[in-house]
Design a protein around this motif. Structure first.
Motif, short mmCIF file in Angstrom:
data_model
loop_
_atom_site.label_atom_id
_atom_site.label_comp_id
_atom_site.label_asym_id
_atom_site.label_seq_id
_atom_site.Cartn_x
_atom_site.Cartn_y
_atom_site.Cartn_z
N GLY A 18 0.79 -1.23 0.00
CA GLY A 18 0.00 0.00 0.00
C GLY A 18 0.82 1.28 0.00
N ALA A 19 2.13 1.17 -0.32
CA ALA A 19 3.00 2.36 -0.30
C ALA A 19 2.80 3.23 -1.53
CB ALA A 19 4.47 1.93 -0.20
N GLY A 20 2.10 2.71 -2.52
CA GLY A 20 1.86 3.44 -3.75
C GLY A 20 1.56 2.48 -4.88
N TRP A 21 1.64 2.98 -6.10
CA TRP A 21 1.44 2.10 -7.26
C TRP A 21 2.65 2.24 -8.17
CZ3 TRP A 21 -0.40 6.96 -6.71
CH2 TRP A 21 -0.24 7.85 -7.76
N LEU A 59 7.88 3.59 -8.19
CA LEU A 59 6.76 3.61 -7.26
C LEU A 59 6.29 5.05 -7.07
CD1 LEU A 59 5.25 1.48 -5.31
CD2 LEU A 59 6.38 2.82 -3.53
N LEU A 60 4.99 5.27 -7.23
CA LEU A 60 4.41 6.60 -7.05
C LEU A 60 3.48 6.60 -5.84
CD1 LEU A 60 3.46 7.49 -10.74
CD2 LEU A 60 5.52 8.10 -9.52
N ASN A 61 3.60 7.64 -5.06
CA ASN A 61 2.76 7.78 -3.88
C ASN A 61 1.94 9.06 -4.02
OD1 ASN A 61 2.37 9.06 -1.04
ND2 ASN A 61 2.77 6.92 -0.58
N LYS A 62 0.64 8.96 -3.79
CA LYS A 62 -0.28 10.08 -4.01
C LYS A 62 0.09 11.32 -3.19
CE LYS A 62 -5.22 10.40 -4.96
NZ LYS A 62 -6.55 10.00 -4.55
N GLN A 63 0.59 11.12 -2.00
CA GLN A 63 0.91 12.24 -1.12
C GLN A 63 2.34 12.78 -1.32
OE1 GLN A 63 -0.70 9.40 0.39
NE2 GLN A 63 -2.58 10.56 0.04
N SER A 64 3.23 11.91 -1.84
CA SER A 64 4.66 12.27 -1.83
C SER A 64 5.39 12.16 -3.15
CB SER A 64 5.40 11.39 -0.81
OG SER A 64 4.66 11.25 0.37
N GLY A 81 -3.26 -3.43 2.32
CA GLY A 81 -3.69 -3.78 0.97
C GLY A 81 -3.13 -2.80 -0.05
N PRO A 82 -3.09 -3.19 -1.33
CA PRO A 82 -2.58 -2.30 -2.37
C PRO A 82 -3.51 -1.12 -2.63
CG PRO A 82 -3.45 -4.31 -3.34
CD PRO A 82 -3.51 -4.49 -1.87
N VAL A 83 -2.95 -0.05 -3.21
CA VAL A 83 -3.76 1.10 -3.61
C VAL A 83 -3.95 1.04 -5.13
CG1 VAL A 83 -3.00 2.58 -1.72
CG2 VAL A 83 -1.73 2.62 -3.86
N LYS A 84 -4.91 1.82 -5.66
CA LYS A 84 -5.13 1.76 -7.10
C LYS A 84 -4.10 2.60 -7.85
CE LYS A 84 -8.26 4.43 -9.03
NZ LYS A 84 -9.42 5.23 -9.44
N ASP A 85 -4.06 2.39 -9.14
CA ASP A 85 -3.15 3.11 -10.04
C ASP A 85 -3.79 4.46 -10.40
OD1 ASP A 85 -1.94 4.07 -12.43
OD2 ASP A 85 -1.30 2.07 -12.98
N TYR A 86 -3.04 5.54 -10.14
CA TYR A 86 -3.56 6.88 -10.44
C TYR A 86 -2.83 7.55 -11.60
CZ TYR A 86 -6.25 6.72 -6.08
OH TYR A 86 -7.14 6.38 -5.08
N PRO A 121 3.72 1.76 -21.74
CA PRO A 121 3.44 2.02 -20.33
C PRO A 121 3.89 0.88 -19.42
CG PRO A 121 1.54 2.59 -21.67
CD PRO A 121 2.51 1.90 -22.58
N TYR A 122 4.54 1.23 -18.33
CA TYR A 122 4.96 0.29 -17.28
C TYR A 122 6.15 -0.59 -17.70
CZ TYR A 122 0.33 1.80 -15.86
OH TYR A 122 -0.77 2.57 -15.55
#
Length: 307
Positions: free
Chosen positions: A145-148, A155-160, A179-184, A203-204
């Motif tokens: 859950g650290a990001g997607w 790795l990307l994190n919504k807040q950072s 748990g994992p977070v979604k891809d943004y 992509p990816y």
């Protein structure tokens, strides 16, 4: 054994040690990753990094690194600098290499972390990692859950954003899992569109053999002529795909004194870089990750970027 209590202790300790995020995933075989990794290797996208072909099973199965492993703890450590030294038209080095080598800084924190776990919880078998073993860091971070994982494979994190180091503790300790977070990433292709060497063909997927970071750090032989005129002054590593990522507008400066750049590094212009001596190199980059490329490697990169 109180799983929730142990989980809370580990997350609190991570915060105390300065980590910006701590997430936990169940230690298990990474079944989905196996065919992806195999395909990437078969396509030669690892370039001359032959070590990527080693320990295939260990990369996918944490119990091969720590027998009886039950949890993979992912930690993020911020390195976003107060001042971006890459904005003055001079030669550039990746932000992660401004200060002291992160392996040394974070490894010390991880040792303290393990000592605290033994003191608080008791006999726990485990190992610590910071970009130092066949661990699929980003996959574990995503699961925790650290990001997607973004289109630039980071790795990307919504807040950072993405200017942080990843580290792991693999433990034979049962903990509560995140748990994992979604891809943004959505429809954004900024990283792909702005890569001067076309190292993100889809992509990816990053073709490591075309990445400026690979070419300036990992590649020990001559840089292929096909990349002439495409380096945009990068002499060690490259931050382009991170700098253009919209999520990095949320990056905040770190508070780690060890990551502060050498005073001389802050004021270096193009001429200083081109006339760099072995003595000055040794002084500025004494404990820096830039030492990986050695003086000769850095001079090679500057000369290549110059033409």
């Amino acid at each position: 054994m109180n799983t929730s209590k142990n989980t809370a202790f580990i997350k609190n300790k991570a915060r105390e040690l300065g980590f910006m995020y701590c997430g936990i995933a169940k230690a298990e075989f990474l079944e989905e990753e196996a065919p992806r990794l195999e395909k990437w290797l078969n396509q030669g996208m690892h370039g001359k990094m032959s070590y990527m072909e080693n320990h295939f099973e260990k990369r996918l199965d944490p119990t091969k690194l720590v027998p009886g492993a039950k949890s993979v703890v992912t930690l993020l450590y911020n390195y976003y600098p107060q001042q971006d030294l890459a904005k003055d038209g001079s030669y550039k080095i990746a932000k992660y290499a401004y200060g002291k080598d992160y392996h040394l800084v974070i490894k010390d924190k991880l040792k303290d972390f393990m000592s605290a776990i033994h003191e608080e919880i008791g006999e726990v078998d485990g190992r610590v990692f910071v970009d130092s073993a066949p661990v699929m860091e980003r996959t574990w971070a995503q699961r925790a859950g650290a990001g997607w994982i973004g289109k630039n494979s980071l790795l990307l994190n919504k807040q950072s954003g993405s200017f942080f180091f990843l580290a792991e503790l693999i433990l034979d300790l049962e903990l509560d899992h995140d748990g994992p977070v979604k891809d943004y990433c959505g429809t954004c292709t900024a990283c792909m569109d702005n890569c001067p060497t076309d190292a993100i063909p889809e992509p990816y997927v990053v073709d490591g053999s075309k990445c400026i970071s690979y070419l300036t750090i990992e590649l020990k032989e001559s840089i292929p002529d096909e990349f002439k005129g495409k380096f945009e002054n990068w002499a060690f590593g490259c931050d382009i795909c991170q700098d253009v990522c919209p999520w990095n507008r949320f990056s905040k400066p770190h508070h780690e004194p060890a990551f502060e750049p050498h005073e001389q590094l802050k004021s270096m212009n193009k001429k200083d870089w081109e006339e760099l001596t072995h003595e000055v190199f040794s002084e500025i980059f004494r404990k820096s990750a830039v030492k990986r490329t050695k003086f000769e490697g850095l001079k090679r990169n500057i000369s290549f970027a110059k033409n």
